[in-house]
Design a protein around this motif. Structure first.
Motif, PDB file in Angstrom:
ATOM      1  N   VAL A 237     159.543  90.425  64.792  1.00 36.23           N
ATOM      2  CA  VAL A 237     160.834  90.127  64.167  1.00 36.23           C
ATOM      3  C   VAL A 237     160.920  90.795  62.801  1.00 36.23           C
ATOM      4  O   VAL A 237     161.941  91.403  62.442  1.00 36.23           O
ATOM      5  N   TYR A 238     159.856  90.683  62.019  1.00 29.30           N
ATOM      6  CA  TYR A 238     159.857  91.315  60.701  1.00 29.30           C
ATOM      7  C   TYR A 238     159.992  92.835  60.812  1.00 29.30           C
ATOM      8  O   TYR A 238     160.729  93.463  60.040  1.00 29.30           O
ATOM      9  N   ALA A 239     159.286  93.433  61.771  1.00 25.53           N
ATOM     10  CA  ALA A 239     159.406  94.882  61.965  1.00 25.53           C
ATOM     11  C   ALA A 239     160.828  95.267  62.368  1.00 25.53           C
ATOM     12  O   ALA A 239     161.359  96.286  61.916  1.00 25.53           O
ATOM     13  N   GLY A 240     161.461  94.449  63.208  1.00 19.97           N
ATOM     14  CA  GLY A 240     162.834  94.740  63.593  1.00 19.97           C
ATOM     15  C   GLY A 240     163.812  94.585  62.437  1.00 19.97           C
ATOM     16  O   GLY A 240     164.773  95.353  62.310  1.00 19.97           O
TER      17      GLY A 240
ATOM     18  N   MET B 131     169.235  93.022  67.334  1.00 21.52           N
ATOM     19  CA  MET B 131     167.881  92.785  67.840  1.00 21.52           C
ATOM     20  C   MET B 131     167.862  92.073  69.186  1.00 21.52           C
ATOM     21  O   MET B 131     166.810  91.581  69.611  1.00 21.52           O
ATOM     22  N   LYS B 132     168.996  92.033  69.865  1.00 19.37           N
ATOM     23  CA  LYS B 132     169.042  91.352  71.162  1.00 19.37           C
ATOM     24  C   LYS B 132     168.067  91.939  72.181  1.00 19.37           C
ATOM     25  O   LYS B 132     167.377  91.191  72.881  1.00 19.37           O
ATOM     26  N   PRO B 133     167.962  93.276  72.318  1.00 18.71           N
ATOM     27  CA  PRO B 133     166.958  93.805  73.257  1.00 18.71           C
ATOM     28  C   PRO B 133     165.536  93.367  72.917  1.00 18.71           C
ATOM     29  O   PRO B 133     164.731  93.097  73.813  1.00 18.71           O
ATOM     30  N   PHE B 134     165.221  93.297  71.628  1.00 14.40           N
ATOM     31  CA  PHE B 134     163.890  92.829  71.229  1.00 14.40           C
ATOM     32  C   PHE B 134     163.661  91.385  71.648  1.00 14.40           C
ATOM     33  O   PHE B 134     162.604  91.036  72.187  1.00 14.40           O
ATOM     34  N   PHE B 135     164.639  90.526  71.398  1.00 13.60           N
ATOM     35  CA  PHE B 135     164.481  89.116  71.751  1.00 13.60           C
ATOM     36  C   PHE B 135     164.304  88.949  73.263  1.00 13.60           C
ATOM     37  O   PHE B 135     163.502  88.121  73.712  1.00 13.60           O
ATOM     38  N   LEU B 136     165.047  89.729  74.056  1.00 13.60           N
ATOM     39  CA  LEU B 136     164.906  89.643  75.499  1.00 13.60           C
ATOM     40  C   LEU B 136     163.515  90.091  75.946  1.00 13.60           C
ATOM     41  O   LEU B 136     162.861  89.427  76.764  1.00 13.60           O
ATOM     42  N   ALA B 137     163.056  91.218  75.403  1.00 11.39           N
ATOM     43  CA  ALA B 137     161.744  91.728  75.797  1.00 11.39           C
ATOM     44  C   ALA B 137     160.627  90.788  75.373  1.00 11.39           C
ATOM     45  O   ALA B 137     159.698  90.507  76.140  1.00 11.39           O
TER      46      ALA B 137
ATOM     47  N   ALA C 155     162.064  90.943  88.139  1.00  9.47           N
ATOM     48  CA  ALA C 155     163.265  91.533  88.728  1.00  9.47           C
ATOM     49  C   ALA C 155     164.513  91.089  87.970  1.00  9.47           C
ATOM     50  O   ALA C 155     165.421  91.897  87.715  1.00  9.47           O
ATOM     51  N   TYR C 156     164.562  89.812  87.600  1.00 12.66           N
ATOM     52  CA  TYR C 156     165.706  89.318  86.837  1.00 12.66           C
ATOM     53  C   TYR C 156     165.776  89.981  85.468  1.00 12.66           C
ATOM     54  O   TYR C 156     166.861  90.347  84.988  1.00 12.66           O
ATOM     55  N   TYR C 157     164.628  90.169  84.840  1.00 12.54           N
ATOM     56  CA  TYR C 157     164.599  90.808  83.527  1.00 12.54           C
ATOM     57  C   TYR C 157     165.072  92.256  83.613  1.00 12.54           C
ATOM     58  O   TYR C 157     165.879  92.714  82.803  1.00 12.54           O
ATOM     59  N   PHE C 158     164.562  93.004  84.584  1.00 12.26           N
ATOM     60  CA  PHE C 158     164.972  94.402  84.729  1.00 12.26           C
ATOM     61  C   PHE C 158     166.461  94.513  85.050  1.00 12.26           C
ATOM     62  O   PHE C 158     167.118  95.473  84.652  1.00 12.26           O
ATOM     63  N   ARG C 159     166.986  93.527  85.741  1.00 15.55           N
ATOM     64  CA  ARG C 159     168.418  93.533  86.020  1.00 15.55           C
ATOM     65  C   ARG C 159     169.215  93.398  84.719  1.00 15.55           C
ATOM     66  O   ARG C 159     170.230  94.078  84.526  1.00 15.55           O
TER      67      ARG C 159
ATOM     68  N   LEU D 292     168.967  96.804  82.820  1.00 15.50           N
ATOM     69  CA  LEU D 292     169.851  97.829  83.403  1.00 15.50           C
ATOM     70  C   LEU D 292     171.308  97.535  83.099  1.00 15.50           C
ATOM     71  O   LEU D 292     172.108  98.464  82.863  1.00 15.50           O
ATOM     72  N   LYS D 293     171.671  96.269  83.080  1.00 15.85           N
ATOM     73  CA  LYS D 293     173.052  95.913  82.751  1.00 15.85           C
ATOM     74  C   LYS D 293     173.375  96.280  81.313  1.00 15.85           C
ATOM     75  O   LYS D 293     174.479  96.778  81.020  1.00 15.85           O
ATOM     76  N   GLN D 294     172.425  96.082  80.406  1.00 14.24           N
ATOM     77  CA  GLN D 294     172.656  96.449  79.023  1.00 14.24           C
ATOM     78  C   GLN D 294     172.781  97.962  78.860  1.00 14.24           C
ATOM     79  O   GLN D 294     173.615  98.454  78.080  1.00 14.24           O
TER      80      GLN D 294
END
Length: 334
Positions: free
Chosen positions: A217-220, A251-257, A321-325, A328-330
């Protein structure tokens, strides 16, 4: 070629042949890049460089996974192991588990256990990451070193320390609570009940997982321009509004990952759960990894244990699979 100035009386207009020649038909100038594009060797070089890493991954992870899948279709107990017998029983191990109410109880317990841990890790880790961004140089350094020490401690060593801290008779936690006036906690057994045992396990897992989230989080946050904060404050936004309108969207992609990684790590957590109380008392703190180990090595039903492990992998595969979906949507939205 250098052109000369026209003599007096001569026309400066280019010859008719040059004017009539289309630009597309003129001979292209030579360049350093080959006309045929990249060569075959240059196209396959990246894949050849990745080949050793791929081979090592397949050898270290793929082969054990294949053996586990094969064992899940066998009736492998102590007798078969001693006599070196291979008895295939098809889907019997899977049928036994999928029709067993205990398996589904443990699965639900594992899901709830994972959700509680991940929620605490993400919230507390994000708060500490925001704190690192606000602190001064020396305080940030001190907090970073403290987080790094917790993160670097081996899991077995950390679990042993927590076992000592929460010991019934000699633990520091019981002594401290007794000094605060809670005399009933002087000889309290933290591993005698389901919820108290889970409290110790969750505290240990969250404590060791927070540094990863906090540092990321700090790096982001260091990549977000300060002008965005200043513009939000000029519009009258407070801290919560700035986080919801500026920090979180970026930072939404970071939080998801990070959430996805924490789900995997907590879902398959074995060492902490097993060493604290071996899935007890009375199996009330068994999670799927511990259940697979106890059924496989504890009861020496290696085929059943392998089937439970494969089912656990399939559940994590569904989460992937749900995460990759979502990813890809993003990318489509971008």
């Amino acid at each position: 070629m250098r052109t000369q100035s026209p003599e007096p009386g001569e026309s400066a207009v280019a010859p008719a042949d040059d004017v009539a020649t289309p630009r597309a038909q003129r001979t292209p100038e030579k360049s350093g890049r080959p006309a045929g594009g990249p060569s075959l060797a240059s196209r396959f070089t990246p894949y050849l460089l990745l080949l050793p890493a791929v081979a090592a991954t397949v050898a270290l992870l793929g082969w054990p996974l294949l053996k586990t899948v094969l064992l899940s279709f066998q009736n492998l107990n102590k007798r078969q192991l001693i006599q070196h017998l291979t008895e295939w029983n098809g889907l019997d191990n899977y049928t036994e588990q999928l029709t067993d109410s205990e398996f589904w109880t443990i699965t639900l317990r594992t899901v709830v256990f994972t959700a509680v841990n991940v929620a605490l890790i993400m919230v507390l880790g994000s708060l500490i990451g925001l704190l690192l961004d606000r602190l001064g140089r020396w305080m940030r350094l001190a907090l970073s070193v403290s987080l790094l020490l917790a993160w670097a401690m081996p899991v077995v060593a950390a679990t042993t320390v927590y076992t000592w801290l929460f010991d019934q008779h000699y633990g520091v936690v019981n002594w401290f609570l007794d000094k605060l006036g809670w005399h009933s906690m002087a000889d309290f057994s933290w591993t005698s009940g389901e919820y108290s045992t889970f409290f110790v396990i969750i505290l240990l897992i969250v404590w060791q997982s927070i540094p990863f989230v906090a540092f990321n989080v700090y790096a982001g946050l260091t990549t977000i321009p300060r002008e965005l904060y200043e513009a939000a404050r000029m519009d009258g936004a407070g801290s919560f509004r700035i986080f919801g309108s500026v920090i979180f969207p970026i930072m939404k992609p970071f939080f998801l990952a990070t959430t996805f990684l924490e789900v995997i790590w907590v879902f398959k957590a074995f060492t902490q759960v097993y060493l604290i109380n071996k899935g007890g008392p009375d199996g009330l703190t068994r999670t799927l990894p511990v259940h697979a180990f106890l059924e496989g090595f504890g009861a020496q039903r290696f085929g059943v244990g392998s089937a439970i492990a494969v089912l656990t992998i399939l559940m994590l595969g569904a989460l992937m699979a749900y995460y990759f979906r979502i990813i890809l949507k993003q990318e489509d939205e971008l």
